[in-house]
Structure formats: C-alpha cells, structure tokens
Design an enzyme around this catalytic site. Structure first.
Site: not given
Ligand code: GUN
Length: 285
Positions: A53, A97, A120
């Site tokens: 990311k 996350q 998100d």
């Molecule tokens: N863990 C796995 N995928 C995601 C996501 O898209 N966002 C977040 N915050 N955690 C994740």
C-alpha cells in the site's frame, strides 16, 4: 465461446495514472495527498499488504506514512494515534490494518477515524452513505469490482447480479453498489440451500467466499460476467480464486483471473479514495 479476460493489472495501471495526474495537480496547488497506514503486531501477511500500500502511494506521488507498533500496543494508545492523525492536516486517509490483536476493539478504532479520512470505507458512517446513496468513501474491494464490471462496457441496468458472500467488507457493500447501478441483486451465503439455482440465472456473479471451486461451470449462465474476489491456495500451493477458472471461462462472457483481476484493484481504489478524500478536504477547507 471463451470468455474475455477482464485485466485488473491493465485497468489498475490506467486508474493509477489518473490518480497520479490528479495528485500532481493537488500537489502543485500546495497539498500533496497523504495516506497514513497503521500496522499493529507482526503478522507477516499484513506486513506485506501494508508495504504494498505504501509503495503504491509513492509510485503515484502520494505522501504516505507507515506506523508500526508491537502487538502489545494498548487500545488507548492506538486511539490516541488515530486522534493525532485525524488532526494532522498532511493526512487525508487513515487505514488501520486488520486484523487487530484481540485486546483491541476493531469497531471502536474504526469509529474513531474521522469519517472524511475513512479511506477503507469500513465505518458505520460510510456504510450509511452507501446504503442511502449519499456521496462517501466506498470500501475498496467492491469499488474495484464495480470498475472491473464497468470496463466490460455493459450497463448493469436491469441485469440480475448474484453476490456470493455477505461480509461487511465485500459482500454487503458489493450488493449495495450493484443495486445503486440499477441491477437486480441477490445475495447468497453459507445458509443458501441451492446456490446454483441463483447463479444460473445471473448475468453477473461476484464470488467473495474464500473457498476455491465455489463457482463451477455448470452454475454459470452462458455469457455472464464473473468477478472472482477469492484469494485461496490450491493443492500445489498456487494462488487461486473462488471460481473454477479453467472451466468457467469456457461458459462466461467475461471473467477476472486470479491473480491479476480484483487483487490489484483493491490497492488502486485505496489510492483513488485517498485522492478523493484529499480533493474533498481541499474543496471544503
Ligand atoms: N486487512 C485485509 N484487507 C484489509 C483492508 O482492505 N483494509 C484493512 N484496514 N485491513 C485489511
């Protein structure tokens, strides 16, 4: 007839180019869009995700901050970091996350994120804007699936879409996005007695279950659009989706591969959301 592949890598490249252009414009105006990513604990898979990311942000000219904390971080300490990032004007998007360590209430943390920075789209506020059709930040994976469907050039208006899976992060928001695009939507899940009965009538199937071979060729209407959100491993340890790709591609009209379909789009839509959040904050400032 063999289905046309929907290429998530190519579409991601195109959209990231658009993000980079718009980000450069905002930067020239004095505000570089910024994303903060918080990782708590040392789960190796999560570490890879957050690194990807942050790397994607850099490639598009976005400012990014990665904060890593040990699994012993308290809930109060995490909430304090979120509050500080809410107040940080250089940050337009905040991503915590998941999963978080068990002693931290994830819902409480998500609720603490400024709704204007909820890139998100996981908050109750964002879910509410999606449900009511108000402008807002959309969860990245279903948002990416919509872009993939749009790329086929087929209008969803009047089509029957079947979503397999009802998670808060994919299945439910996916159904709402399809509904907003004027599809007739059916949501199937683990308690659906006859899944094939529904999928055989579908012009669009989105499989988001997390179990390989959930959708087989006999379950697909000829010419349908098939979107595979799954990320599983087969017996040889190779990455595969929820769809029996080799067989379904001989029946469907369009299909996303795994890897190279939905996967790259999820990060792309995170960049897109960060940019949109930055533009909205500048417009409102
Ligand atoms: N863990 C796995 N995928 C995601 C996501 O898209 N966002 C977040 N915050 N955690 C994740």
């Amino acid at each position: 007839m063999t289905a046309q592949l929907i290429d998530g890598v190519a579409l991601s490249r195109q959209l990231r180019g658009e993000v980079a252009g718009r980000a450069a414009r905002l930067t020239a105006e004095g505000h570089r869009p910024g994303l903060a990513v918080i990782l708590v604990g040392d789960d190796p898979a999560s570490a890879v995700y957050v690194r990807n990311k942050v790397k994607a942000c850099e490639e598009c000219g976005l400012h990014s901050v990665l904060e890593r904390y040990p699994a012993t971080l308290s809930e109060a300490e995490l909430l304090a970091r979120v509050a500080a990032l809410n107040d940080d004007d250089s940050i337009d998007g905040i991503l915590v996350q998941m999963p978080l360590p068990r002693h931290i209430d994830a819902q409480k943390v998500i609720a603490a994120i400024d709704t204007a920075k909820d890139v998100d789209g996981f908050s109750v506020h964002s879910a509410g804007t999606l449900t009511t059709g108000l402008p807002g930040l959309r969860p990245c994976t279903p948002y990416g699936c919509m872009k993939l469907i749009e790329s086929t050039g087929r209008s969803l208006k009047g089509l029957h879409a079947v979503v397999i899976g009802r998670s808060n992060t994919v299945g439910k928001p996916m159904a709402l996005l399809l509904l907003q695009a004027h599809a007739t939507v059916t949501v199937c899940h683990s308690a659906t007695p006859d899944l094939a009965l529904h999928t055989r009538q579908a012009d669009v199937v989105v499989a988001a279950v997390g179990r390989r071979n959930t959708l087989t060729a006999d379950m697909v209407k000829p010419g349908a659009i098939v979107i595979d959100v799954g990320m599983n491993r087969n017996d040889e340890g190779k990455l595969c989706g929820d769809v029996d790709f080799a067989a379904v591609r001989e029946v469907a009209g369009w299909i996303t591969p795994v890897p190279g379909g939905v996967g790259p789009m999820t990060i792309t839509m995170l960049l897109f959301n960060t940019l949109e959040a930055a533009e909205a904050r500048r417009a409102g400032a």
